[in-house]
Design a protein around this motif. Structure first.
Motif, PDB file in Angstrom:
ATOM      1  N   GLY A 274     -11.736  18.331  17.723  1.00 55.10           N
ATOM      2  CA  GLY A 274     -11.544  19.765  17.747  1.00 55.10           C
ATOM      3  C   GLY A 274     -11.910  20.555  18.931  1.00 55.10           C
ATOM      4  N   SER A 278     -10.299  26.005  17.521  1.00 54.49           N
ATOM      5  CA  SER A 278      -9.921  25.618  16.189  1.00 54.49           C
ATOM      6  C   SER A 278     -10.950  25.779  15.403  1.00 54.49           C
ATOM      7  CB  SER A 278      -9.663  23.850  16.220  1.00 54.49           C
ATOM      8  OG  SER A 278     -10.673  23.340  16.663  1.00 54.49           O
ATOM      9  N   ALA A 281     -11.865  23.811  12.116  1.00 55.89           N
ATOM     10  CA  ALA A 281     -10.574  23.011  11.705  1.00 55.89           C
ATOM     11  C   ALA A 281     -10.621  21.569  12.565  1.00 55.89           C
ATOM     12  CB  ALA A 281      -9.207  23.976  11.881  1.00 55.89           C
ATOM     13  N   THR A 282     -10.970  20.609  12.087  1.00 55.34           N
ATOM     14  CA  THR A 282     -11.073  19.369  13.017  1.00 55.34           C
ATOM     15  C   THR A 282     -10.538  18.295  12.351  1.00 55.34           C
ATOM     16  OG1 THR A 282     -12.952  18.297  14.194  1.00 55.34           O
ATOM     17  CG2 THR A 282     -13.276  19.092  11.826  1.00 55.34           C
ATOM     18  N   PRO A 301      -7.399  14.684   9.365  1.00 56.59           N
ATOM     19  CA  PRO A 301      -8.020  16.206   9.247  1.00 56.59           C
ATOM     20  C   PRO A 301      -8.942  16.037   8.254  1.00 56.59           C
ATOM     21  CG  PRO A 301      -5.517  16.270   9.429  1.00 56.59           C
ATOM     22  CD  PRO A 301      -5.910  14.894   9.172  1.00 56.59           C
ATOM     23  N   THR A 305      -7.137  21.255   6.627  1.00 57.43           N
ATOM     24  CA  THR A 305      -6.526  21.318   7.777  1.00 57.43           C
ATOM     25  C   THR A 305      -5.345  20.351   8.015  1.00 57.43           C
ATOM     26  OG1 THR A 305      -8.526  22.025   8.740  1.00 57.43           O
ATOM     27  CG2 THR A 305      -7.065  20.962  10.242  1.00 57.43           C
ATOM     28  N   TYR A 307      -1.905  18.968  10.939  1.00 57.25           N
ATOM     29  CA  TYR A 307      -1.478  18.988  12.162  1.00 57.25           C
ATOM     30  C   TYR A 307      -0.196  18.918  12.505  1.00 57.25           C
ATOM     31  CZ  TYR A 307      -2.160  14.151  12.703  1.00 57.25           C
ATOM     32  OH  TYR A 307      -1.999  12.694  12.436  1.00 57.25           O
ATOM     33  N   LEU A 336      -3.132  22.151  15.680  1.00 61.31           N
ATOM     34  CA  LEU A 336      -4.074  22.265  14.293  1.00 61.31           C
ATOM     35  C   LEU A 336      -3.431  23.707  13.560  1.00 61.31           C
ATOM     36  CD1 LEU A 336      -7.507  21.277  16.041  1.00 61.31           C
ATOM     37  CD2 LEU A 336      -5.956  20.043  14.488  1.00 61.31           C
ATOM     38  N   SER A 338      -4.727  25.550  10.016  1.00 63.87           N
ATOM     39  CA  SER A 338      -5.733  25.608   8.945  1.00 63.87           C
ATOM     40  C   SER A 338      -6.105  27.040   8.817  1.00 63.87           C
ATOM     41  CB  SER A 338      -7.227  24.942   9.585  1.00 63.87           C
ATOM     42  OG  SER A 338      -8.215  25.049   8.704  1.00 63.87           O
ATOM     43  N   SER A 340      -9.478  27.566   8.570  1.00 65.65           N
ATOM     44  CA  SER A 340     -10.549  27.620   9.186  1.00 65.65           C
ATOM     45  C   SER A 340     -10.558  27.861  10.818  1.00 65.65           C
ATOM     46  CB  SER A 340     -11.451  26.311   8.879  1.00 65.65           C
ATOM     47  OG  SER A 340     -11.556  26.141   7.586  1.00 65.65           O
ATOM     48  N   CYS A 341      -9.275  28.115  11.309  1.00 63.87           N
ATOM     49  CA  CYS A 341      -9.224  28.259  12.691  1.00 63.87           C
ATOM     50  C   CYS A 341     -10.158  29.543  13.175  1.00 63.87           C
ATOM     51  CB  CYS A 341      -7.810  28.483  13.378  1.00 63.87           C
ATOM     52  SG  CYS A 341      -7.257  26.883  13.549  1.00 63.87           S
TER      53      CYS A 341
END
Length: 601
Positions: A274, A278, A281-282, A301, A305, A307, A336, A338, A340-341
């Protein structure tokens, strides 16, 4: 307090009401229970609310301690946005951080300072943290992190990896790195104990391994280059470690093959991929016990998340990302996608437009700059960069930022900085990434002075491993710097100078032993030979034992060469002598040529 910040803090404080909850924080002989942590954070929150922290940016400049964690939580609870600043940050770089983030308050070891930064920044209510990453424009980039992303990741982490009250997590990540959030929040949300090292207890690899064993740590997060130093220099077996999370760079077969020599009971090994941008978001990969591949895949992911791949030269926008999600490419630049970025770069709209795309409904796409593809097993594999960014000991470094600092020096008329990437051999061992600075001097140039001054502007990982003095920068017909010609100049500049006198051969022997080199020149640079900040720390300890001279890591970075460090040792000896003994020593040194080291690099 905003809802997301309240929720993140409350996920930790809920353990205070659990009769079975135990120790939240431990450092040396001090232990803080979850109930005590809730009380300390509540009291600090009231103080910060009275100061008017709500809606402001708050710089947190504390050493790694119980108070750091308490203040971190309290700023969030009071509705502020935390800007962590490591007390060891170079002063010029610290000034840049504070200028870019413009916090209104600074919480330090001595109290609260009002800096007068602006209110009503127009940032999302969820904005909880500011962390800095190296900038391709020559300036560090402030990344605005999300409280909701951290909360969601921490809630997922515990059940996914079986983390709970019996676990003891090590807090070893540097305070200025976003990865520190993974050290702090997942264990506290899971009700585990967060173990903080006492000052100096884990600075050297051997000491760090001994500390992990002594504190019965069960979960560690570590950069692979640091882990390799643990294996090379550690002398203590750590039976309590059950899980390791590799971050910053992928582990190689050498590290995976040797890990259990010191950590024999590790049953969970995870490679995490990540970036600061990000956020949480990993991508992650549970590494199989029999995994010995030279390149470990990044994996798959975390929930929520996705990609996709885009062409490195393509303009990023929501339409392109949606099309690539629906019709995936087999490889390219990794994007990526998401909820959650992070919230992007603070005050950098052009950078945000180039790197981020809003897909609506809270979903953000982030262009990583990494190149990758999907392997036959369906895992993401990262294969390189679309730009010239490199990672040194897990730290992202853009040569442009280093070049800007070098060019700003008074003794430099012009300069160019090149990066050599880390490479993995067929057996899984890795060569180190490093930087080379080609410098056109303005008058007399002292590389020792240049290095020392750069340490006020750049962290150690960003100091070039080698400085090559050139009369002019060679250029192509189009006017660009000729990189191939520069490489030739560097090769011609190399030469062997035999260590002389009493001190240089002994310093050279320390270099050779630390770095596994057969022959070391008086002109050889510790970092060009493959050394890093960990090597410098070990060298400081060895020089103290060998010569009775206590140098700092900063001294080693500044002097760097065998000759330079030898000259510095002799200088410290001279300063320690009384006048009569000093005259006698100078006479003796002049008689045998012992001052020829000169201290230049």
């Amino acid at each position: 307090m905003t809802d997301t910040k309240r929720r993140l803090v409350q996920l930790i404080h809920r353990h205070a009401d659990d009769p079975g909850s135990g120790t939240a924080l431990e450092q040396g002989g001090r232990a803080v229970t979850y109930r005590e942590l809730g009380k300390l954070t509540g009291e600090r929150t009231l103080e910060l609310e009275a100061l008017g922290v709500r809606g402001t940016f708050v710089a947190l400049e504390r050493s790694k301690s119980v108070e750091f964690v308490v203040d971190f939580l309290a700023v969030l609870a009071a509705g502020g946005t935390v800007v962590p600043v490591d007390p060891d940050t170079p002063p010029d770089r610290r000034a840049v951080f504070l200028e870019l983030a413009a916090p209104e308050f600074l919480l330090g070891e001595t109290g609260v300072l009002r800096l007068g930064g602006p209110r009503d920044r127009g940032v999302p209510r969820d904005a909880a943290f500011v962390y800095f990453t190296s900038g391709s424009t020559g300036t560090p980039k402030p990344v605005l992190g999300s409280a909701a992303a951290v909360a969601g990741f921490a809630e997922w982490f515990g059940p996914e990896f079986g983390a709970g009250p019996r676990d003891r997590f090590a807090f070893l990540t540097g305070l200025s790195f976003e990865a520190a959030l993974r050290d702090v929040f997942p264990p506290l949300v899971a009700g585990a104990t967060l173990v903080l090292p006492e000052e100096g207890a884990a600075d050297e690899p051997e000491a760090a391994v001994a500390w992990l064993a002594r504190r019965d740590v069960s979960v560690v997060t570590v950069v692979p280059s640091t882990a390799r130093a643990w294996l090379a220099h550690g002398r203590t077996v750590c039976p309590a470690v059950r899980a390791v999370f590799f971050v910053g760079e992928p582990p190689g077969a050498d590290l995976l093959g040797g890990w259990r020599t010191l950590f024999p009971n590790t049953t969970l090994r995870v490679n995490s991929y990540g970036s600061t941008e990000s956020g949480q978001a990993t991508v992650y990969n549970r590494i199989a016990d029999d995994e010995r591949a030279a390149a470990v895949p990044a994996g798959r992911p975390v929930p929520g998340t996705r990609y996709c791949f885009v062409e490195p030269g393509a303009v990023l926008d929501a339409g392109l990302v949606r099309e690539r999600l629906e019709h995936p490419a087999s490889g390219g630049e990794i994007v990526l996608v998401s909820r959650s970025c992070s919230h992007g770069y603070l005050g950098m709209p052009q950078e945000n437009a180039a790197r981020f795309a809003d897909l609506g409904d809270g979903v953000t796409a982030y262009r990583t700059g990494d190149l990758g593809h999907v392997d036959a097993g369906g895992d993401l594999v990262v294969v390189g960069r679309a730009d010239d960014e490199i990672k040194i000991n897990g730290v992202r470094v853009h040569p442009a930022e280093v070049l800007r600092a070098v060019r700003a020096h008074r003794s430099v008329r012009d300069a160019f900085v090149t990066a050599t990437r880390a490479e993995q051999d067929a057996d899984g061992t890795r060569t180190r990434a490093h930087l080379t600075a080609y410098v056109v001097p303005e008058g007399d140039l002292s590389v020792v002075d240049l290095r020392r001054d750069l340490l006020d502007a750049l962290p150690p990982a960003m100091i070039p491993a080698r400085f090559v003095e050139v009369a002019e920068l060679p250029r192509t017909r189009t006017g660009k710097v000729d990189r191939a010609a520069l490489t030739g100049l560097a090769e011609r500049a190399a030469g062997f100078v035999a260590p002389s006198g009493d001190v240089e051969p002994r310093v050279a022997a320390q270099f050779a032993e630390l770095l596994g080199a057969e022959r070391v020149s008086a002109a050889d640079d510790l970092f060009t030979l493959g050394g890093d900040s960990i090597t410098a720390t070990r060298l400081v300890s060895r020089l103290w034992q060998e010569f009775g001279v206590r140098l700092s890591q900063r001294d080693v970075f500044a002097a760097a060469t065998v000759a330079g460090i030898a000259a510095l040792i002799m200088e410290r000896w001279l300063l320690a002598e009384d006048p009569d003994e000093l005259r006698a020593l100078l006479d003796a040194l002049e008689g045998d040529g012992g001052l020829q080291a000169g201290g230049t690099s």
